[in-house]
Design an enzyme around this catalytic site. Structure first.
Site, PDB file in Angstrom:
ATOM      1  N   CYS A 106     -43.710  25.958   9.810  1.00 56.54           N
ATOM      2  CA  CYS A 106     -43.387  27.355   9.539  1.00 56.54           C
ATOM      3  C   CYS A 106     -44.644  28.001   9.028  1.00 56.54           C
ATOM      4  CB  CYS A 106     -42.303  27.467   8.476  1.00 56.54           C
ATOM      5  SG  CYS A 106     -42.006  29.165   8.002  1.00 56.54           S
ATOM      6  N   CYS A 109     -44.352  31.880   4.504  1.00 56.86           N
ATOM      7  CA  CYS A 109     -43.919  31.306   3.236  1.00 56.86           C
ATOM      8  C   CYS A 109     -42.574  31.891   2.822  1.00 56.86           C
ATOM      9  CB  CYS A 109     -44.949  31.521   2.153  1.00 56.86           C
ATOM     10  SG  CYS A 109     -45.425  33.215   1.933  1.00 56.86           S
ATOM     11  N   SER A 110     -42.216  33.053   3.355  1.00 54.57           N
ATOM     12  CA  SER A 110     -40.942  33.659   2.972  1.00 54.57           C
ATOM     13  C   SER A 110     -39.765  32.853   3.516  1.00 54.57           C
ATOM     14  CB  SER A 110     -40.858  35.103   3.466  1.00 54.57           C
ATOM     15  OG  SER A 110     -40.904  35.116   4.868  1.00 54.57           O
ATOM     16  N   CYS A 111     -40.037  32.008   4.503  1.00 55.15           N
ATOM     17  CA  CYS A 111     -38.967  31.203   5.091  1.00 55.15           C
ATOM     18  C   CYS A 111     -38.900  29.823   4.479  1.00 55.15           C
ATOM     19  CB  CYS A 111     -39.188  31.036   6.591  1.00 55.15           C
ATOM     20  SG  CYS A 111     -38.803  32.521   7.463  1.00 55.15           S
TER      21      CYS A 111
END
Lengths: 208, 121
Positions: A106, A109-111
């Site tokens: 990913c 970083c929000s995920c």
């Protein structure tokens, strides 16, 4: 200000906004250098975050019923242990076996489910890591010091806004009868991303 | 990872058994690291920082010396105040930037990286 919970756009909490505002200002004035800031965080990141995910894995290794619930609905099974939060929601557990090794990529970083896994490593957010992990997962794993038998399939999972993954590493040999507490010490952050295996009991003795 | 001695002297800094800092959210690590960089850049010395943080912590009713919930909220308040005192960051500037970040977040589809686009200065 209205506070809707529309999922079409991103939302930052007030405190995240304050921290971003400071970073932008200090960067523009030349006091803060974002790459150096990332590096500094990386230096300390091993201590960041609760080892919540390790407890989930240790329990799944020890308790077959919990294991079944985790594989069936990871979000609820993780919440059972009291670990919830905006970033920890919508989890899916993927389990390593002799035949299959799972690895999560990913760039966002929000995920990343930091309430479960702790802070993401800086390299994890980089575009080269992501594209290489998809193209050449075996090569990326080798760089992390993980060599898997040729017959082991490597599955690469891409986190999205909806689904975040928790890798359940294989339980190391020689840990029969261990308590969950002791087992949790073997579960590193990287093993829950799939870029490492769980520690061997001998690694733990070396560190002690 | 052990912290430098100066930093260890920070009032009530949460540390683990190896002397490393403990954070409960990514933003806490970020504001911690920014404070170290601002100190390295010479905006303030560590005694000034310790005083600013101490004053902020003293506002809390909780007077024992154990672990403190919301420690980094106090840290962030103290950091903003010290930067204002040093005329590095004004309240208005920070407020404008907050608004800009908020708009950027709201204009960004969920799951995409949020980027701040500055429309000139």
């Amino acid at each position: 200000m209205s506070h809707d919970h529309d999922h079409d756009h991103s939302e930052l909490s007030d405190i995240e906004l304050r921290v971003r505002a400071l970073e932008t200002l200090l960067t523009e004035k030349g006091y803060v250098d974002p790459p150096a800031l990332d590096e500094l965080i990386e230096t300390y990141e091993t201590k960041i975050g609760p080892k919540n995910g390790a407890r989930v894995v240790a329990k799944a290794w020890s308790d077959p019923e919990y294991h079944a619930r985790l594989m069936n609905d990871a979000t609820s099974a993780i919440a059972e242990l009291g670990f919830t939060g905006r970033q920890g929601e919508h989890m899916v557990a993927v389990e390593n076996t002799p035949d299959t090794h799972n690895m999560v990529v990913c760039t966002l970083c929000s995920c990343y489910p930091w309430t479960v896994l702790g802070l993401p490593p800086v390299w994890y957010k980089s575009a080269p890591y992501r594209s290489r992990a998809v193209r050449d997962p075996r090569g990326v794993l080798a760089e992390f010091g993980v060599t898997l038998p040729d017959e082991t399939d490597i599955r690469v999972w891409d986190s999205t806004a909806e689904v975040r993954y928790l890798v359940i590493p294989r339980r190391p040999e020689g840990t029969a009868g261990w308590s969950e507490d002791r087992l949790a010490d073997l579960v590193t952050r990287n093993s829950m991303i799939g870029t490492a295996l769980a520690l061997d009991p001998s690694d733990l003795e070396d560190a002690a | 990872m052990t912290l430098p001695d100066t930093v260890q002297a920070t009032p009530r800094l949460p540390l683990d058994q190896d002397g490393g800092p403990v954070f409960n959210a990514p933003w806490e690590a970020r504001v911690f690291a920014m404070t170290l960089q601002a100190y390295d850049a010479g905006i303030f010395n560590w005694r000034e920082w310790a005083e600013a943080l101490g004053a902020e912590l003293a506002k809390d009713d909780d007077n024992d010396n154990g672990e403190m919930p919301g420690y980094y909220n106090h840290w962030l308040n103290a950091f903003e105040r010290l930067l204002a005192d040093k005329r590095v960051a004004g309240a208005k500037q920070l407020e404008d930037l907050k608004q800009a970040w908020n708009q950027a977040a709201r204009a960004t589809p969920h799951g995409q990286p949020i980027e701040l686009k500055r429309s000139g200065n």
